[in-house]
Structures are given as C-alpha cells and as structure tokens.
Design an enzyme around this catalytic site. Structure first.
Site, short mmCIF file in Angstrom:
data_model
loop_
_atom_site.label_atom_id
_atom_site.label_comp_id
_atom_site.label_asym_id
_atom_site.label_seq_id
_atom_site.Cartn_x
_atom_site.Cartn_y
_atom_site.Cartn_z
N CYS A 114 0.82 -1.22 0.00
CA CYS A 114 0.00 0.00 0.00
C CYS A 114 0.85 1.26 0.00
O CYS A 114 0.42 2.31 -0.48
CB CYS A 114 -0.93 0.01 1.20
SG CYS A 114 -1.85 -1.52 1.36
N HIS A 281 -4.21 6.75 1.12
CA HIS A 281 -4.35 5.43 0.49
C HIS A 281 -5.77 4.94 0.74
O HIS A 281 -6.27 5.03 1.86
CB HIS A 281 -3.32 4.47 1.08
CG HIS A 281 -3.65 3.03 0.83
ND1 HIS A 281 -3.90 2.54 -0.43
CD2 HIS A 281 -3.81 1.99 1.68
CE1 HIS A 281 -4.19 1.26 -0.34
NE2 HIS A 281 -4.16 0.89 0.93
N ASN A 311 -10.03 -1.17 -2.73
CA ASN A 311 -8.63 -0.90 -2.38
C ASN A 311 -7.74 -1.44 -3.49
O ASN A 311 -7.68 -2.65 -3.71
CB ASN A 311 -8.36 -1.59 -1.04
CG ASN A 311 -6.93 -1.45 -0.56
OD1 ASN A 311 -6.04 -1.07 -1.31
ND2 ASN A 311 -6.70 -1.76 0.70
O1 UT7 Z 1 -4.70 -1.60 2.28
C1 UT7 Z 1 -4.03 -2.37 3.21
C2 UT7 Z 1 -4.46 -2.07 4.55
N1 UT7 Z 1 -5.71 -2.70 4.85
C3 UT7 Z 1 -6.53 -2.12 5.67
O2 UT7 Z 1 -6.25 -1.04 6.08
C4 UT7 Z 1 -7.77 -2.86 6.10
C5 UT7 Z 1 -8.00 -2.60 7.55
N2 UT7 Z 1 -9.10 -3.35 8.10
C6 UT7 Z 1 -10.38 -3.15 7.74
O3 UT7 Z 1 -10.65 -2.36 6.87
C7 UT7 Z 1 -11.46 -3.88 8.47
O4 UT7 Z 1 -10.91 -4.54 9.59
C8 UT7 Z 1 -12.23 -4.92 7.59
C9 UT7 Z 1 -13.07 -4.20 6.56
C10 UT7 Z 1 -11.25 -5.83 6.89
C11 UT7 Z 1 -13.14 -5.78 8.43
O5 UT7 Z 1 -14.06 -4.95 9.11
P1 UT7 Z 1 -14.28 -5.08 10.68
O6 UT7 Z 1 -15.28 -4.09 11.03
O7 UT7 Z 1 -12.93 -4.99 11.34
O8 UT7 Z 1 -14.88 -6.54 10.80
P2 UT7 Z 1 -14.34 -7.81 11.61
O9 UT7 Z 1 -13.18 -8.42 10.89
O10 UT7 Z 1 -14.17 -7.44 13.03
O11 UT7 Z 1 -15.57 -8.78 11.49
C12 UT7 Z 1 -16.84 -8.47 12.10
C13 UT7 Z 1 -17.83 -9.54 11.69
C14 UT7 Z 1 -17.34 -10.96 11.92
O12 UT7 Z 1 -18.43 -11.76 12.30
P3 UT7 Z 1 -18.70 -12.09 13.85
O13 UT7 Z 1 -17.47 -12.80 14.33
O14 UT7 Z 1 -18.92 -10.78 14.53
O15 UT7 Z 1 -19.92 -12.95 13.79
C15 UT7 Z 1 -16.85 -11.39 10.56
O16 UT7 Z 1 -16.89 -12.78 10.38
O17 UT7 Z 1 -18.11 -9.43 10.28
C16 UT7 Z 1 -17.86 -10.72 9.67
N3 UT7 Z 1 -17.38 -10.47 8.32
C17 UT7 Z 1 -18.19 -10.32 7.27
N4 UT7 Z 1 -19.53 -10.38 7.15
C18 UT7 Z 1 -20.04 -10.18 5.91
C19 UT7 Z 1 -16.10 -10.30 7.92
N5 UT7 Z 1 -16.05 -10.05 6.60
C20 UT7 Z 1 -17.34 -10.07 6.17
C21 UT7 Z 1 -17.94 -9.87 4.92
N6 UT7 Z 1 -19.29 -9.94 4.84
N7 UT7 Z 1 -17.22 -9.60 3.81
#
Ligand code: UT7
Length: 354
Positions: A114, A281, A311
């Site tokens: 990134c 980014h 992204n």
């Molecule tokens: O460019 C490189 C740098 N990358 C980044 O900066 C990315 C940084 N991270 C993020 O943007 C976020 O952490 C994500 C978008 C990747 C994930 O969002 P989050 O709000 O942190 O979600 P989470 O990983 O804490 O997951 C919350 C819930 C989970 O379910 P439970 O355990 O609460 O039942 C996940 O299994 O959302 C679920 N989940 C999804 N549900 C539907 C994770 N991905 C998905 C999905 N669709 N695609």
C-alpha cells in the site's frame, strides 16, 4: 538542487464493474455489510488472460506521458510498485519497458504494497534531485482479482480489493516553489504476517511440479491449486491467499497515517489547515474518515474514491490523485499531501507543492 515535480499523471481502471451483490453470489456477504464497514460500493476486475498488472500499468503510463508531453524515448528510468506482479520474477518494471518500447533504461520494482507508490516517489525524488535522471516513469498497478479467495472463508479480504493502475512522470521542477517538499518512509516488520500473501516464497513451503515430485518431498496428502501442490498445513492455514488481521491493521492505520502526515507538515513548517488536498491510500473509507477527523480537515481537503474502485493497493494513490487532478480539485500551487499504510507494516507520506 532541483525539486521533483509531477509533470504528467494518468490512470486506468478495467471496464468490468463488480458490485457487492455480485460478490454475494459467491460468498456469505452483503452489500449492506460491505458498504457499512468499508464504504465500498463496487470495484473493477481486469479481464483475465487479456489484461495483467503490467498492461494496465502501461495504459496508465501512456496517459501520464502524453500529459507530460514526453515519449517512450524520453523516459530514462522506470519504477513499478505492485504486490501483484505478472510473474514472481522478473518484475513488472521490465515488462513495462517492453510494452512502452523505452530504451534500455533501468527498471526497478518496488515491493512495499500500500505504501509502494510513496516509496517509489521518494526513490524517484532522490534521482531527480541529484540530476541523475530527468524523466522518471513511476507506476502503481495491481491485479488483485486473480489471487483472491472467493469462498466465504476469504470474504474479509476479498470484498475490499480491486484492480487498476496509476502513473506519473516525474521531472525536475523549473519553478523554485514547485515540487516534492519531503517524503517520509517507515516500516515495522514485527507485523509482517498480519497482512501477507506468503506463497510462493522461500520460507519452507513446498511447491512441486506434479504429484510425483510432491510425494518425493515426503508428503502423502495434497491439494492442487492453480498448478501448485500444497501441503495440508498450507491449505489449512490459508497460505495460498492473502490473509489479514483486519482490526489490527485498522488500528495501526488510523494511528500511523495521521502521525506520518504530521511528520511531513512539521518538517516543512505547515499545519493541517494549510493542506489543500490530502490523498490517503484508499484502504477503507472509515480509515480515511478517521484520519480526516484526527487532522481536523474539511471534506473538500480530502479525496476518496474507494466507493468506486475498492482498495487498489499501490495503485490507489495515483488513481485518486489523477481523478482529483482531472476534476480540478488539485491545482497549480496547491499543497498536496499523500499518505499510506499497509502490509509490512509500512507507512509513508509525501508533501508537495503542485
Ligand atoms: O490496504 C491495506 C491495509 N488494509 C486495511 O487497512 C484494512 C484494515 N481493516 C479493515 O478495513 C477492516 O478490519 C475490515 C473491513 C477488513 C473488516 O471490518 P471489521 O469491522 O474490522 O470486521 P471484523 O473483521 O471485526 O468482522 C466483524 C464480523 C465478523 O463476524 P462475527 O465474528 O462478529 O460474527 C466477521 O466474520 O463481520 C464478519 N465479516 C463479514 N460479514 C459479511 C467479515 N467479513 C465479512 C464480509 N461480509 N465480507
């Protein structure tokens, strides 16, 4: 010493639009979840077997070169930032040199994910400032769609990423007040595996040409994926796809991106209110909004387009900068700040007078 200016900028995104609903046909996700957590509405996917990272890079480069008023013969150095190269080796720099028909010039690949575009900008800046090169072509391009896990297992990573390319031609600035003021590069390898795609790599995983060879390595059970035979461990650990500890990356991004912007501002005696345009980014709209709030910037001081493209890693900053410039949101004399955070972890900023 000359400052380095962006003499021409361009971008290319593939025509194929992939919506959140399209992805929901393959995995357990929804338009609502993706928009709420990331801001992304759709992304672009390249046409497999027709387009690659380097061909998309070449398309963006041609626009940047035309706008800079230079031809392939004028380019004296290539820098190509990508984490999704056409080949494991050689890098995309030489492929771009071939696509464009440049002379037998140096071609360097940058592997900083990134932050790759800003790392590339910083390298180019040193070459221009010392007078070694006069026309450097810097490209950030990615074809993520090729290597993602489209099952529910991969949903956290897969829904975020998209394909595209951005490019700039860098030249010595003629006007004293124009150009790159400073660049700031950082890394912390402690978190290397928290956002990574670790195969192929020389870390001990096994890549066999066929089942027979695989068995000679002493493995009795295997999975075949894309022509590569994998150990059970590689399959179980999902080592064949990018993996990310999303929340950890998020927390670090919203801390390090503002920090490195402040570092750039302080170095040059500015404060956030002096910024005309911040291009963060495009990792997650919520990250950009956090950064904006921490820096107390107005909406018109920040440009985001993750809603349309997802992204695009090394391509995200040059695509956004190119779009902002095309829309007249970046003008001569503006103070422009770029910042990135991502895999490595690496993070960086650049401050320039447009
Ligand atoms: O460019 C490189 C740098 N990358 C980044 O900066 C990315 C940084 N991270 C993020 O943007 C976020 O952490 C994500 C978008 C990747 C994930 O969002 P989050 O709000 O942190 O979600 P989470 O990983 O804490 O997951 C919350 C819930 C989970 O379910 P439970 O355990 O609460 O039942 C996940 O299994 O959302 C679920 N989940 C999804 N549900 C539907 C994770 N991905 C998905 C999905 N669709 N695609």
């Amino acid at each position: 010493m000359f400052r380095t200016k962006i003499a021409g900028i361009g971008h290319y995104v593939p025509e194929r639009v992939v919506t959140n609903d399209d992805l929901a046909r393959y995995m357990d996700t929804s338009d609502e979840w993706i928009q709420e957590r990331t801001g992304i509405k759709e992304r672009r996917y390249a046409m497999q077997h027709e387009e690659t990272t380097s061909t998309m890079g070449a398309k963006a480069a041609k626009v940047a070169m035309e706008r800079a008023g230079v031809t392939a013969e004028d380019i004296d150095f290539i820098i190509f930032a990508t984490l999704s190269p056409d080949y494991y080796f050689p890098g995309c720099g030489v492929l771009l040199q071939r696509h464009l028909g440049c002379g037998e010039i140096g071609a360097l690949d940058v592997r900083n994910q990134c932050s790759g575009f800003i790392y590339g900008l910083s390298i180019a800046d040193q070459f221009i400032k010392t007078g070694m090169y006069k026309n450097i072509l810097l490209v950030g391009a990615e074809m993520h769609s090729f290597g993602l896990d489209y099952s529910t297992r991969g949903r956290t990573v897969t829904v975020i990423f998209g394909d595209g390319a951005g490019a700039v031609v860098l030249q010595p600035a003629k006007e004293e007040k124009q150009g790159i003021l400073s660049t700031h590069l950082h890394s912390n390898g402690k978190y290397a595996e928290e956002l990574a795609f670790i195969n192929p790599g020389a870390h001990g995983g096994v890549h066999a040409k066929n089942e027979e060879e695989f068995e000679r390595f002493g493995y009795t059970k295997e999975h075949e994926y894309g022509g590569i035979f994998l150990t059970d461990k590689m399959w179980k650990d999902q080592d064949i796809f990018p993996n990310m500890t999303g929340q950890l990356v998020f927390k670090n991004a919203v801390k390090k991106m503002p920090e490195v912007v402040f570092e750039a501002l302080k170095t040059n005696g500015y404060s956030p209110k002096d910024i005309d345009m911040l291009i963060p980014h495009q990792a997650n709209l919520r990250i950009s909004q956090f950064v904006q709030r921490l820096l107390k910037l107005r909406d018109d001081q920040v440009y985001n387009n993750i809603q349309k493209y997802g992204n695009t890693t090394a391509a995200s900053i040059p695509i956004a900068l190119s779009e902002a410039w095309e829309a007249g949101k970046v003008k001569d004399g503006d103070l422009v700040c770029l910042t990135a955070f991502g895999s490595g972890f690496t993070w960086a900023s650049a401050l320039m007078r447009w």
